[in-house]
Design an enzyme around this catalytic site. Structure first.
Site, PDB file in Angstrom:
ATOM      1  N   CYS A 109       9.131  -8.195  -1.233  1.00  0.00           N
ATOM      2  CA  CYS A 109       9.386  -9.057  -0.088  1.00  0.00           C
ATOM      3  C   CYS A 109       9.654  -8.134   1.102  1.00  0.00           C
ATOM      4  O   CYS A 109      10.698  -7.478   1.163  1.00  0.00           O
ATOM      5  CB  CYS A 109      10.589  -9.938  -0.416  1.00  0.00           C
ATOM      6  SG  CYS A 109      10.993 -11.075   0.900  1.00  0.00           S
TER       7      CYS A 109
ATOM      8  N   CYS B 120     -26.045   2.421 -13.080  1.00  0.00           N
ATOM      9  CA  CYS B 120     -25.070   3.445 -13.506  1.00  0.00           C
ATOM     10  C   CYS B 120     -24.639   4.292 -12.319  1.00  0.00           C
ATOM     11  O   CYS B 120     -25.460   4.884 -11.635  1.00  0.00           O
ATOM     12  CB  CYS B 120     -25.693   4.332 -14.571  1.00  0.00           C
ATOM     13  SG  CYS B 120     -24.628   5.716 -14.993  1.00  0.00           S
TER      14      CYS B 120
END
Ligand code: ZN
Length: 311
Positions: A144, A170
């Protein structure tokens, strides 16, 4: 709980630098209250230096949906990624995890007759807010944070070298081709576009993370344009193959361009249309063009894999 050094302690510390994708050693930033007062506005000073709390629902960050980083307003250290912010309903910006436990330190706080855990910037000791154990998955934590202690920097802003991210099968092969391209100043392989934070290679190979194997690169626009990077991208894979590339099959091998701004989006779209009209391919171009998402760097042994093997 990481041990926080004392406010006045100078010296070197390790921090995680998300733009480099690596841990760096930096000097701590140590200033007196008087010095901070001159550098900050009164609200920033009150919160970061005097451990104040801003009034709830006063922070404009709730509106921000862009990808980017929340940095310390005092020293610029990267603290939280935009992708870890969630709607907590408390009126304060809430995150479920910091960029790294190296960057955000936790300290016991028994002030105001409560047992809480304070969170501070590891580099300059700025008070940021508190952390509580009632957050969402995957960490269950709620950081917070006071909005005035943070500075939001969208990805791609203020960077000397802009970023580009491509997926085309890939990532070993895609990285090697871009690494050899003049004007590309840095490359890293990893995962993007999925929902699982910090996934392992093995997990991505299972195909259920939503992530694509990608190459994240930085380029010098004075040497190579984004359009030219797109040309390279098209030339090193087959963009008509859906969710596969040659023998590699699965959504993690999809052809995808992650754009960082409107200009990249438009350039990618135009370039894709041009390729479709060129007649090079009979089938449709299936490449996705999507906003840049969190990039998670793959394990170190995948980085510059083909170069290390001398291929
Ligand atoms: Zn700081």
């Amino acid at each position: 709980m990481a041990q926080a050094p004392k406010t006045s302690e100078s010296g070197k510390i390790k921090l995680y630098d998300p733009s480099l994708g690596t841990v760096v050693v930096v000097d701590r930033v140590v200033k007196s209250d008087q010095e901070w007062e001159k550098l900050l506005n009164p609200a920033q000073y009150e919160v970061t230096t005097k451990k104040g709390t801003e009034a709830p629902f006063t922070c404009s960050f709730e509106q921000i949906k862009e990808a980017g980083l929340y940095q310390c307003v005092r020293c610029g250290t990267a603290l939280f990624k935009a992708g870890t912010k969630f709607e907590s309903g408390t009126g304060w910006p809430s995150f479920y995890e910091p960029v790294s436990p190296l960057n955000v330190l936790e300290k016991p706080d028994n002030s105001l007759g409560m047992k809480r855990t304070e969170v501070v910037c590891a580099r300059c000791d700025a008070h940021l807010g508190h952390v509580f154990a009632d957050g969402p998955r995957p960490t269950g934590k709620r950081y917070c944070i006071n909005g005035v202690a943070l500075l939001f920097v969208p990805f791609g802003a203020k960077e000397k070298y802009p970023a580009a991210t491509f997926g085309g099968g890939c990532f070993w092969h895609v990285e090697e081709e871009f690494r050899k391209t003049k004007g590309v100043v840095d490359t890293a392989v990893g995962f993007a576009g999925g929902t699982v934070p910090e996934p392992s290679y093995e997990r991505v190979c299972r195909g259920d993370t939503g992530h694509a194997e990608v190459v994240h690169l930085k380029f010098d626009p004075n040497v190579i344009s984004y359009d030219r990077l797109l040309d390279v991208f098209w030339s090193i894979h087959d963009p008509t193959q859906l969710d596969r590339q040659g023998p590699d099959v699965g959504k993690q091998y999809r052809s995808v361009i992650f754009y960082y701004d409107d200009a990249q989006q438009q350039a990618a779209q135009k370039s894709k249309e041009k390729l479709a009209k060129s007649g090079k391919y009979k089938g449709a171009i299936v490449t996705e063009i999507v906003p840049a998402a969190n990039f998670f760097r793959a394990e170190e042994y995948h980085q510059k894999y083909l170069q290390k093997r001398g291929e």
